[in-house]
Enzyme design. Structure first.
Site, PDB file in Angstrom:
ATOM      1  NE  ARG A  70      -4.496   0.570   6.182  1.00  0.00           N
ATOM      2  CZ  ARG A  70      -4.037   1.671   6.780  1.00  0.00           C
ATOM      3  NH1 ARG A  70      -4.805   2.756   6.834  1.00  0.00           N
ATOM      4  NH2 ARG A  70      -2.840   1.709   7.326  1.00  0.00           N
TER       5      ARG A  70
ATOM      6  CB  CYS B 108      -0.915   0.009   1.226  1.00  0.00           C
ATOM      7  SG  CYS B 108      -0.015  -0.063   2.797  1.00  0.00           S
TER       8      CYS B 108
ATOM      9  NE  ARG C 273      -4.509  -0.561  10.040  1.00  0.00           N
ATOM     10  CZ  ARG C 273      -3.218  -0.237  10.139  1.00  0.00           C
ATOM     11  NH1 ARG C 273      -2.830   0.606  11.084  1.00  0.00           N
ATOM     12  NH2 ARG C 273      -2.315  -0.741   9.318  1.00  0.00           N
TER      13      ARG C 273
ATOM     14  CD  GLU D 101      -5.376  -3.718   4.424  1.00  0.00           C
ATOM     15  OE1 GLU D 101      -5.261  -2.830   5.303  1.00  0.00           O
ATOM     16  OE2 GLU D 101      -4.393  -4.194   3.817  1.00  0.00           O
TER      17      GLU D 101
END
Length: 332
Positions: free
Chosen positions: A166, A77, A164, A120
């Protein structure tokens, strides 16, 4: 029995979430790939070496991978992260273009045609290159026969005290794809940082030195004078942590004050003394709890590696919740 492969596996957070949702006896991992040698060690410590953790996925033929039903892929990522340079498909890391590694997922799944592809990535992927990057990735999965569902979820609504966000992609093969996918919604946050602390006394190495704390303060003041929001941050124990960062960065953005009794005698070489305000960084085990890893998950490497691995990992309860919804579709 559902057969899975775990690509860009890290320390196995996605696999763990799926095993928790499906039941370990019903989830057979048939192939694993992770190129970081320290992450591989943590993975094998917790999951064993059957199947062995293979290395660079770009050098592995699709035909060498056993048949599977679900592909798990937390592809790198950093190329899309707001904390990085955001170079996307042009990103280069020691000769490896991390931004294009999702194509390895496409290459393998085009051959094997699993029921589901699960990915993800950072929230920054949503807006990278004005949304075109995500369109390219979704289009690639669509082209090989999948219906793509994408959603940004925040870990704080799934039982961990960490803010968080995502993006998650769930891709169903066209012949079994539902009209809609019911994403889990989570619930209002109730877990606080206080709930995930290690028992006292915390080793003195986690308490900041007086000299380093003063350096952090000057750094923050300098950026504030320029109108920037950079710098260390002390979190409220009755609040939640900020995002623990890719590569293990962000320890100074998640400092806490821990007044419980502890030694003030340094056990590592530091400048000055241990600070008198009881300001410390969180331990690797506390970071693991911020990500929802159970306490029986073994953390046996040096702190430097563990912070990096946990910052790069996923929030296991979010994965478990999504995997449960995927299971409903597959069961039907």
């Amino acid at each position: 029995m559902i057969r899975t492969i775990d690509l860009f596996a890290g320390i196995g957070g996605i696999r763990l979430g799926f095993e928790q949702a499906w039941g370990k006896a019903n989830d057979q991992t048939v192939f694993v790939s992770e190129w970081d040698k320290y992450a591989k060690q943590t993975y094998e410590t917790n999951f064993g070496d059957t199947p062995p953790v293979d290395g660079d996925i770009t050098k592995i033929s699709a035909d060498a991978i056993p048949p599977f039903d679900i592909c798990l892929a937390g592809f790198p990522c950093q190329a899309f992260s707001l904390a990085g340079k955001r170079e996307g498909f042009a990103d280069d890391y020691y000769g490896q273009t991390r931004g294009t590694l999702f194509r390895e997922v496409v290459r393998i799944c085009k051959v094997h045609q699993p029921k589901v592809i699960f990915c993800e990535n950072v929230k920054g992927l949503v807006h990278h290159d004005k949304g075109r990057t995500l369109q390219v990735i979704e289009g690639a999965f669509t082209e090989i026969g999948y219906k793509v569902f994408a959603k940004v979820l925040n870990s704080q609504y799934f039982g961990v005290p960490q803010n968080r966000e995502r993006i998650y992609l769930v891709c169903f093969r066209n012949d079994i794809a539902p009209a809609e996918f019911n994403w889990p919604t989570g619930s209002e946050p109730t877990t606080k940082i206080r709930d995930i602390l290690d028992p006292a006394p915390i080793p003195p190495k986690y308490y900041l030195s007086s000299v380093y704390l003063e350096t952090l303060r000057r750094h923050k003041e300098r950026h504030q004078s320029m109108g920037h929001g950079f710098g260390y941050e002390v979190r409220d124990l009755d609040g939640i942590a900020g995002t623990i960062m890719v590569g293990g960065m962000g320890r100074e953005r998640n400092l806490i004050i821990d007044h419980r009794p502890h030694s003030t005698t340094p056990t590592t070489h530091i400048k000055g003394s241990i600070n008198s305000e009881d300001i410390r960084k969180m331990t690797p085990r506390e970071w693991a709890r911020l990500q929802g890893f159970p306490d029986d998950y073994r953390l046996e490497q040096a702190d430097t590696h563990l912070y990096k691995q946990l910052g790069n990992s996923v929030s296991v309860p979010v994965i478990r919740a999504i995997a449960s919804q995927i299971k409903e579709v597959i069961d039907k």
